[in-house]
Write a protein that holds these residues in place. Structure first.
Motif, short mmCIF file in Angstrom:
data_model
loop_
_atom_site.label_atom_id
_atom_site.label_comp_id
_atom_site.label_asym_id
_atom_site.label_seq_id
_atom_site.Cartn_x
_atom_site.Cartn_y
_atom_site.Cartn_z
N LEU A 3 65.86 54.56 0.56
CA LEU A 3 66.30 53.59 1.55
C LEU A 3 65.19 53.32 2.55
O LEU A 3 64.51 54.24 3.00
CB LEU A 3 67.53 54.08 2.29
N LYS A 4 65.02 52.05 2.87
CA LYS A 4 64.07 51.65 3.90
C LYS A 4 64.82 51.02 5.07
O LYS A 4 65.69 50.17 4.85
CB LYS A 4 63.08 50.63 3.32
N THR A 5 64.51 51.47 6.27
CA THR A 5 65.11 50.87 7.46
C THR A 5 64.38 49.57 7.77
O THR A 5 63.18 49.59 8.08
CB THR A 5 65.03 51.81 8.67
N LEU A 6 65.09 48.46 7.67
CA LEU A 6 64.47 47.16 7.95
C LEU A 6 64.35 46.92 9.45
O LEU A 6 63.35 46.38 9.92
CB LEU A 6 65.28 46.03 7.30
N CYS A 7 65.39 47.30 10.20
CA CYS A 7 65.34 47.14 11.65
C CYS A 7 66.44 47.97 12.32
O CYS A 7 67.44 48.31 11.68
CB CYS A 7 65.43 45.68 12.07
N GLU A 8 66.22 48.28 13.58
CA GLU A 8 67.21 48.94 14.41
C GLU A 8 67.61 48.00 15.53
O GLU A 8 66.75 47.42 16.20
CB GLU A 8 66.65 50.23 15.01
N LEU A 9 68.90 47.82 15.70
CA LEU A 9 69.41 46.90 16.72
C LEU A 9 70.01 47.72 17.86
O LEU A 9 70.94 48.50 17.65
CB LEU A 9 70.46 45.97 16.11
N GLN A 10 69.48 47.51 19.04
CA GLN A 10 69.93 48.26 20.20
C GLN A 10 70.38 47.31 21.29
O GLN A 10 69.91 46.19 21.40
CB GLN A 10 68.83 49.17 20.71
N GLY A 11 71.32 47.76 22.09
CA GLY A 11 71.86 46.94 23.17
C GLY A 11 73.24 47.39 23.61
O GLY A 11 73.61 47.25 24.76
N HIS A 12 73.99 47.96 22.64
CA HIS A 12 75.31 48.49 22.99
C HIS A 12 75.14 49.75 23.85
O HIS A 12 74.17 50.51 23.70
CB HIS A 12 76.09 48.85 21.73
N ARG A 13 76.10 49.97 24.73
CA ARG A 13 76.16 51.19 25.52
C ARG A 13 77.33 52.03 24.99
O ARG A 13 78.46 51.60 25.04
CB ARG A 13 76.36 50.87 27.00
N GLY A 14 77.03 53.19 24.47
CA GLY A 14 78.07 54.04 23.91
C GLY A 14 78.24 53.78 22.41
O GLY A 14 77.48 53.05 21.78
N ARG A 15 79.29 54.40 21.86
CA ARG A 15 79.53 54.34 20.42
C ARG A 15 79.64 52.90 19.92
O ARG A 15 80.28 52.07 20.55
CB ARG A 15 80.83 55.06 20.06
N VAL A 16 79.05 52.63 18.76
CA VAL A 16 79.28 51.37 18.06
C VAL A 16 80.24 51.69 16.91
O VAL A 16 79.92 52.46 16.01
CB VAL A 16 77.98 50.75 17.52
N TRP A 17 81.43 51.11 16.97
CA TRP A 17 82.49 51.45 16.02
C TRP A 17 82.48 50.59 14.77
O TRP A 17 82.87 51.03 13.69
CB TRP A 17 83.86 51.31 16.69
N SER A 18 82.07 49.35 14.91
CA SER A 18 82.28 48.41 13.80
C SER A 18 81.16 47.38 13.74
O SER A 18 80.63 46.96 14.77
CB SER A 18 83.63 47.71 13.97
N CYS A 19 80.81 46.98 12.53
CA CYS A 19 79.88 45.87 12.33
C CYS A 19 80.34 45.09 11.10
O CYS A 19 80.93 45.65 10.19
CB CYS A 19 78.44 46.34 12.19
N ALA A 20 80.08 43.80 11.10
CA ALA A 20 80.57 42.94 10.02
C ALA A 20 79.65 41.74 9.84
O ALA A 20 79.33 41.04 10.80
CB ALA A 20 81.99 42.46 10.32
#
Length: 328
Positions: A3-20
């Motif tokens: 697996l290669k990490t294409l990018c990391e997205l940051q900006g949320h504060r605290g747990r990120v529960w869901s993505c779609a």
């Protein structure tokens, strides 16, 4: 497989529960503990940038986000007991409908593949079915199902039919369909020994994968009336049997699961901070790859990209979203 990490997205504060991903895979929604929804758009190369922050829809943690099949509407389910429907109007995303009725935290909201229904589930042990009329922005409650005896964690629609599955803290999975304008529960799938956290349908819709607090993944197969195996059924509804149990692989709870529509691979995520990829062979399901320390904390959600079979997204208690690519 790597697996290669294409990018990391940051900006949320605290747990990120869901993505779609939206159906076109050019927009990614994420939500979590900070009560915000972030919409990310693809930039140059593999870079993604936050294009919108939707912050006025909920007063508590957002537990799930889900796109309509047309990609024009986004549903968010929150611990504040409401579900918000978002629509892009005049260039901006707005909360155009807010659904109330659940007595407690709403854990998940999901549109049916036909777009005719929205399902919601809650800690109040109920599953609600809503008739959808997006033209008039009306959502009418069609039925309230009380099939579970505990908190309902997740719901998942069949890939081509208006059939719904739900997973619960009561260790069971329930199936529902509409019958003469009434929603009915048609089956109970019970062999997990602890909370069922998530569900994923096979692309053909004849099987269902479930993951659990009991550290297993189970694959369920439907047997329609008149099946060649001679498995008895009732009426026109299929019987469901657990055909495979993946155990001894996950050392801790398995929180999410997704079944690739293009690659037939299963993704899992859980409490050991790892992501796993499974393929089906002649001897059953095999773990092709384990990405240890995929995140620095629990991994809450994994989703295959609907347009690129080698790409998926994950999000975590560490407040980070990662987009990955399989390299063979």
């Amino acid at each position: 497989m790597q697996l290669k990490t294409l990018c990391e997205l940051q900006g949320h504060r605290g747990r990120v529960w869901s993505c779609a991903w939206n159906p076109q895979a050019d927009l990614l929604a994420s939500a979590g503990e900070d009560k915000n929804i972030r919409l990310w758009t693809k930039g140059d190369g593999d870079n993604w940038k936050c294009s919108y922050v939707l912050s006025d829809g909920h007063t508590r943690t957002i537990r799930s986000v889900s796109w309509s099949p047309c990609g024009k509407y986004l549903a968010s389910a929150s611990f504040d007991g409401t579900v918000s429907i978002w629509n892009k109007k005049s260039g901006d995303w707005e909360c155009t409908v807010q659904l109330e009725g659940h007595e407690n935290e709403v854990k998940c909201a999901a549109f049916s593949k036909s777009g005719l229904f929205l399902a919601t589930c809650s800690r109040d042990k109920s599953v609600w079915l809503w008739d959808v009329d997006n033209e008039d922005e009306e959502y009418m409650c069609a039925s309230v199902m009380h099939s579970h005896t505990q908190d309902v964690k997740r719901i998942a629609w069949h890939p081509s039919e208006d059939i719904l599955a739900s997973a619960s803290y009561d260790n069971n999975i329930k199936m529902y369909r509409e019958d003469d304008d009434e929603w009915i529960s048609t089956a109970t799938l019970g062999s997990h020994t602890n909370t069922v956290w998530a569900l994923a349908w096979a692309p053909q819709g004849d099987r269902l994968a479930s993951c659990s607090e009991d550290c297993t993944v189970r694959i369920w197969k439907s047997f329609p009336p008149g099946n060649n195996e001679g498995i008895p059924t009732q009426g026109k509804d299929p019987a469901w049997k657990c055909e495979s149990t993946i155990s001894g692989i996950h050392p801790r709870s398995v929180y999410d699961i997704d079944w690739g529509t293009q690659n037939n691979l299963i993704l899992t995520a859980g409490g050991d901070d790892a992501i796993r990829i499974f393929s089906e062979g002649e001897e059953g399901w095999v773990c092709d790859h384990t990405e240890y320390s995929a995140h620095s904390m629990d991994v809450n959600c994994v989703k295959w990209n609907p347009r690129d079979a080698d790409v998926f997204v994950s999000c975590s208690d560490d407040a980070i979203i990662k987009i990955w690519r399989i390299e063979r």
